[in-house]
Write a protein that holds these residues in place. Structure first.
Motif, PDB file in Angstrom:
ATOM      1  N   ASN A  35      71.924  31.954   7.887  1.00  0.00           N
ATOM      2  CA  ASN A  35      72.954  32.994   7.880  1.00  0.00           C
ATOM      3  C   ASN A  35      72.369  34.275   8.456  1.00  0.00           C
ATOM      4  OD1 ASN A  35      75.236  31.731   6.832  1.00  0.00           O
ATOM      5  ND2 ASN A  35      74.609  32.098   4.720  1.00  0.00           N
ATOM      6  N   VAL A  36      73.195  35.025   9.150  1.00  0.00           N
ATOM      7  CA  VAL A  36      72.753  36.300   9.725  1.00  0.00           C
ATOM      8  C   VAL A  36      72.845  37.335   8.607  1.00  0.00           C
ATOM      9  CG1 VAL A  36      73.151  37.992  11.538  1.00  0.00           C
ATOM     10  CG2 VAL A  36      73.580  35.567  11.987  1.00  0.00           C
ATOM     11  N   GLU A  37      71.732  37.590   7.959  1.00  0.00           N
ATOM     12  CA  GLU A  37      71.694  38.427   6.756  1.00  0.00           C
ATOM     13  C   GLU A  37      72.193  39.846   6.992  1.00  0.00           C
ATOM     14  OE1 GLU A  37      71.133  37.215   3.748  1.00  0.00           O
ATOM     15  OE2 GLU A  37      70.769  35.232   4.617  1.00  0.00           O
ATOM     16  N   TRP A  38      71.988  40.384   8.170  1.00  0.00           N
ATOM     17  CA  TRP A  38      72.369  41.772   8.457  1.00  0.00           C
ATOM     18  C   TRP A  38      73.816  41.900   8.926  1.00  0.00           C
ATOM     19  CZ3 TRP A  38      73.796  41.343  13.388  1.00  0.00           C
ATOM     20  CH2 TRP A  38      73.106  40.458  14.219  1.00  0.00           C
ATOM     21  N   PHE A  39      74.543  40.797   9.057  1.00  0.00           N
ATOM     22  CA  PHE A  39      75.908  40.840   9.595  1.00  0.00           C
ATOM     23  C   PHE A  39      76.793  41.829   8.840  1.00  0.00           C
ATOM     24  CE2 PHE A  39      80.317  39.341   9.442  1.00  0.00           C
ATOM     25  CZ  PHE A  39      80.648  39.460  10.790  1.00  0.00           C
ATOM     26  N   ASN A  40      76.757  41.812   7.523  1.00  0.00           N
ATOM     27  CA  ASN A  40      77.622  42.702   6.733  1.00  0.00           C
ATOM     28  C   ASN A  40      77.214  44.165   6.810  1.00  0.00           C
ATOM     29  OD1 ASN A  40      79.515  40.798   5.847  1.00  0.00           O
ATOM     30  ND2 ASN A  40      78.082  40.059   4.305  1.00  0.00           N
ATOM     31  N   LYS A  41      76.092  44.452   7.451  1.00  0.00           N
ATOM     32  CA  LYS A  41      75.660  45.842   7.629  1.00  0.00           C
ATOM     33  C   LYS A  41      76.170  46.445   8.942  1.00  0.00           C
ATOM     34  CE  LYS A  41      71.624  45.283   4.739  1.00  0.00           C
ATOM     35  NZ  LYS A  41      70.182  45.230   4.656  1.00  0.00           N
ATOM     36  N   LEU A  42      76.866  45.647   9.769  1.00  0.00           N
ATOM     37  CA  LEU A  42      77.472  46.203  10.977  1.00  0.00           C
ATOM     38  C   LEU A  42      78.502  47.233  10.556  1.00  0.00           C
ATOM     39  CD1 LEU A  42      78.033  42.947  13.078  1.00  0.00           C
ATOM     40  CD2 LEU A  42      76.304  44.722  13.475  1.00  0.00           C
ATOM     41  N   SER A  43      78.610  48.315  11.324  1.00  0.00           N
ATOM     42  CA  SER A  43      79.541  49.377  10.948  1.00  0.00           C
ATOM     43  C   SER A  43      80.630  49.556  11.996  1.00  0.00           C
ATOM     44  CB  SER A  43      78.787  50.694  10.740  1.00  0.00           C
ATOM     45  OG  SER A  43      78.113  51.065  11.927  1.00  0.00           O
ATOM     46  N   ASP A  44      81.685  50.246  11.586  1.00  0.00           N
ATOM     47  CA  ASP A  44      82.818  50.588  12.450  1.00  0.00           C
ATOM     48  C   ASP A  44      83.563  49.354  12.952  1.00  0.00           C
ATOM     49  OD1 ASP A  44      82.109  53.309  12.205  1.00  0.00           O
ATOM     50  OD2 ASP A  44      80.698  53.121  13.861  1.00  0.00           O
ATOM     51  N   VAL A  45      83.563  48.300  12.179  1.00  0.00           N
ATOM     52  CA  VAL A  45      84.212  47.054  12.567  1.00  0.00           C
ATOM     53  C   VAL A  45      84.606  46.296  11.290  1.00  0.00           C
ATOM     54  CG1 VAL A  45      82.022  45.788  12.720  1.00  0.00           C
ATOM     55  CG2 VAL A  45      83.964  45.023  14.060  1.00  0.00           C
ATOM     56  N   ASP A  46      85.760  45.635  11.321  1.00  0.00           N
ATOM     57  CA  ASP A  46      86.127  44.753  10.213  1.00  0.00           C
ATOM     58  C   ASP A  46      85.314  43.474  10.353  1.00  0.00           C
ATOM     59  OD1 ASP A  46      87.994  46.520   9.178  1.00  0.00           O
ATOM     60  OD2 ASP A  46      89.651  45.644  10.309  1.00  0.00           O
ATOM     61  N   LYS A  47      84.820  42.942   9.244  1.00  0.00           N
ATOM     62  CA  LYS A  47      83.948  41.778   9.273  1.00  0.00           C
ATOM     63  C   LYS A  47      84.512  40.653   8.414  1.00  0.00           C
ATOM     64  CE  LYS A  47      80.843  44.626   7.756  1.00  0.00           C
ATOM     65  NZ  LYS A  47      81.345  45.938   8.018  1.00  0.00           N
ATOM     66  N   SER A  48      84.283  39.422   8.860  1.00  0.00           N
ATOM     67  CA  SER A  48      84.621  38.268   8.027  1.00  0.00           C
ATOM     68  C   SER A  48      83.655  37.132   8.342  1.00  0.00           C
ATOM     69  CB  SER A  48      86.073  37.828   8.243  1.00  0.00           C
ATOM     70  OG  SER A  48      86.260  37.328   9.541  1.00  0.00           O
ATOM     71  N   ASN A  49      83.555  36.221   7.403  1.00  0.00           N
ATOM     72  CA  ASN A  49      82.700  35.041   7.548  1.00  0.00           C
ATOM     73  C   ASN A  49      83.575  33.803   7.530  1.00  0.00           C
ATOM     74  OD1 ASN A  49      79.774  36.067   7.226  1.00  0.00           O
ATOM     75  ND2 ASN A  49      80.892  37.098   5.610  1.00  0.00           N
ATOM     76  N   LYS A  50      83.302  32.863   8.425  1.00  0.00           N
ATOM     77  CA  LYS A  50      84.065  31.617   8.469  1.00  0.00           C
ATOM     78  C   LYS A  50      83.106  30.443   8.503  1.00  0.00           C
ATOM     79  CE  LYS A  50      88.294  33.245  10.629  1.00  0.00           C
ATOM     80  NZ  LYS A  50      89.179  33.140   9.509  1.00  0.00           N
ATOM     81  N   ASP A  51      83.416  29.450   7.680  1.00  0.00           N
ATOM     82  CA  ASP A  51      82.664  28.208   7.638  1.00  0.00           C
ATOM     83  C   ASP A  51      83.350  27.214   8.574  1.00  0.00           C
ATOM     84  OD1 ASP A  51      81.752  25.569   6.900  1.00  0.00           O
ATOM     85  OD2 ASP A  51      80.906  26.488   5.103  1.00  0.00           O
ATOM     86  N   ILE A  52      82.593  26.582   9.448  1.00  0.00           N
ATOM     87  CA  ILE A  52      83.195  25.662  10.415  1.00  0.00           C
ATOM     88  C   ILE A  52      83.167  24.218   9.942  1.00  0.00           C
ATOM     89  CG2 ILE A  52      82.599  27.155  12.355  1.00  0.00           C
ATOM     90  CD1 ILE A  52      80.456  24.827  12.968  1.00  0.00           C
ATOM     91  N   SER A  53      82.774  23.976   8.701  1.00  0.00           N
ATOM     92  CA  SER A  53      82.612  22.619   8.203  1.00  0.00           C
ATOM     93  C   SER A  53      83.888  21.791   8.265  1.00  0.00           C
ATOM     94  CB  SER A  53      82.087  22.639   6.763  1.00  0.00           C
ATOM     95  OG  SER A  53      80.821  23.261   6.726  1.00  0.00           O
ATOM     96  N   ASP A  54      85.053  22.435   8.221  1.00  0.00           N
ATOM     97  CA  ASP A  54      86.308  21.679   8.227  1.00  0.00           C
ATOM     98  C   ASP A  54      86.637  21.076   9.598  1.00  0.00           C
ATOM     99  OD1 ASP A  54      87.249  23.805   9.787  1.00  0.00           O
ATOM    100  OD2 ASP A  54      88.536  24.612   8.226  1.00  0.00           O
ATOM    101  N   GLY A  55      85.954  21.488  10.647  1.00  0.00           N
ATOM    102  CA  GLY A  55      86.200  20.958  11.982  1.00  0.00           C
ATOM    103  C   GLY A  55      87.306  21.685  12.721  1.00  0.00           C
ATOM    104  N   ASP A  56      88.382  22.053  12.026  1.00  0.00           N
ATOM    105  CA  ASP A  56      89.487  22.762  12.678  1.00  0.00           C
ATOM    106  C   ASP A  56      89.048  24.126  13.186  1.00  0.00           C
ATOM    107  OD1 ASP A  56      91.215  20.654  12.162  1.00  0.00           O
ATOM    108  OD2 ASP A  56      91.928  21.512  10.273  1.00  0.00           O
ATOM    109  N   THR A  57      88.295  24.848  12.372  1.00  0.00           N
ATOM    110  CA  THR A  57      87.806  26.171  12.767  1.00  0.00           C
ATOM    111  C   THR A  57      86.872  26.041  13.965  1.00  0.00           C
ATOM    112  OG1 THR A  57      88.003  26.952  10.501  1.00  0.00           O
ATOM    113  CG2 THR A  57      86.599  28.243  11.963  1.00  0.00           C
ATOM    114  N   GLN A  58      86.022  25.038  13.944  1.00  0.00           N
ATOM    115  CA  GLN A  58      85.098  24.815  15.050  1.00  0.00           C
ATOM    116  C   GLN A  58      85.864  24.584  16.353  1.00  0.00           C
ATOM    117  OE1 GLN A  58      82.503  21.446  14.534  1.00  0.00           O
ATOM    118  NE2 GLN A  58      81.322  21.924  16.354  1.00  0.00           N
ATOM    119  N   LYS A  59      86.905  23.768  16.306  1.00  0.00           N
ATOM    120  CA  LYS A  59      87.702  23.492  17.504  1.00  0.00           C
ATOM    121  C   LYS A  59      88.485  24.718  17.951  1.00  0.00           C
ATOM    122  CE  LYS A  59      88.248  18.644  16.403  1.00  0.00           C
ATOM    123  NZ  LYS A  59      89.159  17.621  15.903  1.00  0.00           N
ATOM    124  N   LYS A  60      89.123  25.409  17.004  1.00  0.00           N
ATOM    125  CA  LYS A  60      89.965  26.564  17.334  1.00  0.00           C
ATOM    126  C   LYS A  60      89.184  27.632  18.093  1.00  0.00           C
ATOM    127  CE  LYS A  60      92.880  30.136  15.283  1.00  0.00           C
ATOM    128  NZ  LYS A  60      93.476  30.653  14.050  1.00  0.00           N
TER     129      LYS A  60
END
Length: 108
Positions: A35-60
């Motif tokens: 995991n990119v540990e510093w990701f949530n420290k990015l500023s001036d941007v909305d952030k979210s985390n997505k797991d691609i394990s379901d396959g649909d997210t990976q394809k989309k």
């Protein structure tokens, strides 16, 4: 001095900008050690985390390797940062934050 001025301008613009810049961190449970540990420290941007394990997210989002960080501007992908073959992110927080800052400033 110049860096402080640019930071102040970016902060002002980010709080007055009507556009929606988002960053999404894509990873999978089996790769949680990278995991990119510093990701949530990015500023001036909305952030979210997505797991691609379901396959649909990976394809989309056409995720080829994890972790991947995608920057979206008003819902449209504008930049993609991907891991190397060892499944570790090669881009740095400074590099990604710099891209976000430039994107915000370019709006004006």
């Amino acid at each position: 001095m110049m860096k402080a001025l640019l930071t102040t301008i970016a902060l002002f613009i980010s709080t007055t900008c009507f556009c929606q810049i988002t960053a999404v961190h894509f990873n999978a449970d089996w790769n949680s050690a990278n995991n990119v540990e510093w990701f949530n420290k990015l500023s001036d941007v909305d952030k979210s985390n997505k797991d691609i394990s379901d396959g649909d997210t990976q394809k989309k989002y056409s995720i080829a390797v994890v972790p991947t960080i995608i920057i979206f501007d008003d819902g449209e992908e504008v930049k993609r940062f991907q891991a190397d073959l060892s499944f570790k992110m090669v881009s740095t927080k400074k590099e990604i934050q710099g891209y976000i800052d430039e994107l915000i400033i370019s709006k004006f």
